[in-house]
Scaffold this motif. Structure first.
Motif, PDB file in Angstrom:
ATOM      1  N   GLU A   5       0.770  -1.239   0.059  1.00 24.17           N
ATOM      2  CA  GLU A   5       0.012  -0.001  -0.161  1.00 24.17           C
ATOM      3  C   GLU A   5       0.929   1.272   0.008  1.00 24.17           C
ATOM      4  N   ARG A   6       1.763   1.203   0.818  1.00 23.05           N
ATOM      5  CA  ARG A   6       2.835   2.311   0.796  1.00 23.05           C
ATOM      6  C   ARG A   6       3.296   2.692  -0.558  1.00 23.05           C
ATOM      7  N   ILE A   7       3.824   1.584  -1.115  1.00 25.56           N
ATOM      8  CA  ILE A   7       4.737   1.694  -2.584  1.00 25.56           C
ATOM      9  C   ILE A   7       3.484   2.391  -3.570  1.00 25.56           C
ATOM     10  N   SER A  28       7.834  -7.810 -13.731  1.00 24.61           N
ATOM     11  CA  SER A  28       6.701  -7.885 -14.685  1.00 24.61           C
ATOM     12  C   SER A  28       5.810  -6.626 -14.057  1.00 24.61           C
ATOM     13  N   ASP A  29       5.035  -6.059 -15.166  1.00 27.89           N
ATOM     14  CA  ASP A  29       4.093  -5.307 -15.106  1.00 27.89           C
ATOM     15  C   ASP A  29       2.913  -5.777 -14.125  1.00 27.89           C
ATOM     16  N   SER A  30       2.829  -6.978 -14.249  1.00 33.63           N
ATOM     17  CA  SER A  30       1.503  -7.791 -13.469  1.00 33.63           C
ATOM     18  C   SER A  30       1.693  -7.695 -12.187  1.00 33.63           C
ATOM     19  N   LEU A  31       2.841  -7.877 -11.682  1.00 32.99           N
ATOM     20  CA  LEU A  31       3.283  -7.402 -10.142  1.00 32.99           C
ATOM     21  C   LEU A  31       2.598  -6.391  -9.441  1.00 32.99           C
ATOM     22  N   PHE A  32       2.534  -5.362 -10.254  1.00 29.09           N
ATOM     23  CA  PHE A  32       1.601  -4.151  -9.773  1.00 29.09           C
ATOM     24  C   PHE A  32       0.261  -4.426  -9.819  1.00 29.09           C
ATOM     25  N   SER A  33      -0.269  -5.290 -10.645  1.00 29.59           N
ATOM     26  CA  SER A  33      -1.601  -5.201 -10.904  1.00 29.59           C
ATOM     27  C   SER A  33      -2.116  -6.048  -9.643  1.00 29.59           C
ATOM     28  N   LYS A  34      -1.169  -7.189  -9.189  1.00 32.18           N
ATOM     29  CA  LYS A  34      -1.323  -8.068  -8.274  1.00 32.18           C
ATOM     30  C   LYS A  34      -1.635  -7.159  -6.876  1.00 32.18           C
ATOM     31  N   TRP A  35      -0.620  -6.449  -6.766  1.00 33.78           N
ATOM     32  CA  TRP A  35      -0.668  -5.298  -5.591  1.00 33.78           C
ATOM     33  C   TRP A  35      -1.952  -4.681  -5.259  1.00 33.78           C
ATOM     34  N   ARG A  36      -2.369  -4.190  -6.601  1.00 37.88           N
ATOM     35  CA  ARG A  36      -3.496  -3.228  -6.487  1.00 37.88           C
ATOM     36  C   ARG A  36      -4.759  -4.104  -6.291  1.00 37.88           C
ATOM     37  N   ALA A  37      -4.800  -5.425  -6.647  1.00 36.64           N
ATOM     38  CA  ALA A  37      -5.831  -6.300  -6.204  1.00 36.64           C
ATOM     39  C   ALA A  37      -5.819  -7.000  -4.985  1.00 36.64           C
TER      40      ALA A  37
END
Length: 72
Positions: A5-7, A28-37
């Motif tokens: 969340e901080r990131i 990978s770009d998908s890592l940030f998508s995982k973090w959002r979800a």
């Protein structure tokens, strides 16, 4: 607040596009998508260090161990 969340908050505050970070640090770009979800997703220490370096903040700040993002 979880470190993911901080990131994500820092990226939003600084208007940084997550895929720019991903490309710069080699993830990978998908890592940030995982973090959002799922903001409680785990982040490996090497990725956390790379993100902190990119954002010019301390790992302790990302981990919530301090409220001061400045590097000491």
């Amino acid at each position: 607040m979880e470190h993911t969340e901080r990131i994500l908050n820092i990226l939003k505050e600084r208007n940084i596009v997550p895929n720019h970070v991903a490309t710069a640090i080699g993830i990978s770009d998908s890592l940030f998508s995982k973090w959002r979800a799922k903001p409680t997703s785990k982040v490996s220490s090497d990725i956390l260090v790379a993100i902190a370096d990119y954002l010019d903040c301390s790992v302790d700040y990302l981990l919530g161990r301090t409220e001061d993002p400045e590097l000491k």
